[in-house]
Scaffold this active site. Structure first.
Site, short mmCIF file in Angstrom:
data_model
loop_
_atom_site.label_atom_id
_atom_site.label_comp_id
_atom_site.label_asym_id
_atom_site.label_seq_id
_atom_site.Cartn_x
_atom_site.Cartn_y
_atom_site.Cartn_z
N GLY A 12 49.30 -27.62 -23.77
CA GLY A 12 50.43 -27.85 -24.66
C GLY A 12 51.17 -26.61 -25.08
O GLY A 12 52.23 -26.71 -25.71
N GLY A 17 54.48 -28.19 -21.89
CA GLY A 17 54.01 -28.57 -23.22
C GLY A 17 54.97 -28.13 -24.31
O GLY A 17 55.26 -28.87 -25.26
N TYR A 139 44.67 -26.14 -4.67
CA TYR A 139 45.38 -26.76 -5.80
C TYR A 139 45.84 -28.16 -5.43
O TYR A 139 45.70 -29.11 -6.23
CB TYR A 139 46.58 -25.88 -6.16
N PRO A 166 56.32 -33.94 -10.75
CA PRO A 166 57.60 -33.24 -10.90
C PRO A 166 57.88 -32.33 -9.72
O PRO A 166 56.96 -31.87 -9.03
CB PRO A 166 57.39 -32.43 -12.18
N ASN A 168 59.88 -28.61 -8.71
CA ASN A 168 59.67 -27.27 -9.26
C ASN A 168 60.27 -27.15 -10.66
O ASN A 168 61.47 -27.36 -10.85
CB ASN A 168 60.32 -26.22 -8.34
N VAL A 169 59.43 -26.78 -11.63
CA VAL A 169 59.84 -26.75 -13.04
C VAL A 169 60.13 -25.32 -13.47
O VAL A 169 59.43 -24.39 -13.08
CB VAL A 169 58.72 -27.33 -13.93
N ARG A 212 64.70 -26.10 -2.36
CA ARG A 212 63.84 -26.66 -3.39
C ARG A 212 64.66 -27.49 -4.38
O ARG A 212 65.84 -27.22 -4.62
CB ARG A 212 63.14 -25.54 -4.18
#
Length: 318
Positions: A12, A17, A139, A166, A168-169, A212
């Site tokens: 978080g 988070g 991963y 998701p 790519n953040v 991406r």
């Protein structure tokens, strides 16, 4: 969601988070108590520490973001570590949620879990259709198994455990440590440093050609909150901008250079690995549920993140 929910967010204090916290603080939802924990609150790869965290906070719902994460080159060098650590974290969080009677868990996966050899766009039905890319197999397999476990908890115990995937953040509170950072924060760190030091150029690893889909963390946070409250399925859902919003690494670097007002050159190191050329994900399922959701335009999200970076430089993860 009904009455009086206690929502525990693992991971978080990280990128996603913090974005969830950003919206919750502004929304102030009634009947929901939100608890955000990070690595300082306990080691989720340890079963007893995980149980202590759950006993302390007594969540009714969980958003599971915690993971060992890193960029392309860190993954390539430590695939076994990524596999073992994430298997432990995920099993501890999911099984402790079961033990404590948690009603719903939303876990965060990644588009890198999809098969390396596949057709595009990829969708939620294709997660297990072949091996992931070799660069981050540890991963990827650990994250895939969350989907397998969710199915098991649903079939054996009738539980509503699900996952989001998701693209790519990036955004405020990202990890800007060059050894561990993903492409956007790594480029931000490099461009900012070059501007401060009046360097004539910035080296970008790879050719700049890979494509991406990038999602702004605050957009993703809105969608994860919706998933917790409204999404009815156990099967995963991709949370991504559309294929038409795909961006090359070169274009991302140019957008970052522009946002920082850096006047030097971008130099592409073509001897460095590119990773997968593309991993385009379909957001058709998301659009079926939320046809009118508006994503923040990429250049605008980059400008907001760069503004946050400049304002918080002394405190960023670097």
């Amino acid at each position: 969601m009904g009455d009086s929910k206690r929502i525990l967010v693992t991971g978080g204090t990280g990128l996603v988070g913090r974005a969830i916290q950003y919206h919750v603080e502004r929304e102030k939802p009634e009947g929901e108590t939100w608890i955000f924990i990070g690595s300082k609150d306990g080691n989720l790869s340890d079963r007893e520490q995980t149980r202590e965290i759950f006993a302390k906070h007594q969540p009714t719902h969980v958003i599971h973001l915690a993971a060992m994460v890193g960029g392309l080159f860190h993954n390539m060098a430590h695939n076994l570590d990524f596999l073992r650590t994430n298997l432990l974290i995920n099993d501890n969080v999911l099984h402790t949620s079961y033990e404590r009677g948690v009603k719903k868990v939303v876990s965060c996966l990644s588009t890198c879990i999809f098969p390396d050899k596949t057709t595009y766009p990829i969708d939620e039905t294709m997660v297990h259709n072949g091996p992931p890319n070799d660069t981050n197999f540890g991963y990827s397999y650990a994250k895939r198994l969350i989907d397998v476990q969710n199915r098991g908890y649903h079939e054996q115990y009738g539980l509503s455990y699900t996952s989001v995937i998701p693209c790519n953040v990036f955004g405020p509170y990202d990890n800007f440590n060059l050894e561990h950072a993903h492409v956007i924060p790594a480029l931000m760190r490099k461009v900012h440093a070059a501007k401060l030091e009046n360097k004539p150029n910035v080296q970008v690893l790879g050719t700049g050609k890979p494509l991406r889909q990038f999602i702004y963390s605050r957009d993703l946070a809105k969608l994860i909150i919706w998933t917790l409250r409204e999404y009815p399925e156990v099967k995963p859902i991709i949370l991504s901008v559309g294929e038409e919003d795909e961006v090359s690494i070169k274009d991302a670097a140019v957008a970052i250079k522009t946002a920082f007002s850096y006047e030097g050159d971008l130099v592409f190191d073509t001897s460095a690995a590119d990773g997968q050329f593309k991993k385009t994900a379909s957001n058709a399922k998301l659009r079926n549920y939320l046809p009118d959701f508006k994503f923040t335009p990429f250049s605008e999200a980059i400008r907001e993140t760069v503004h946050w970076y400049n304002e918080n430089y002394e405190h960023i993860r670097k």
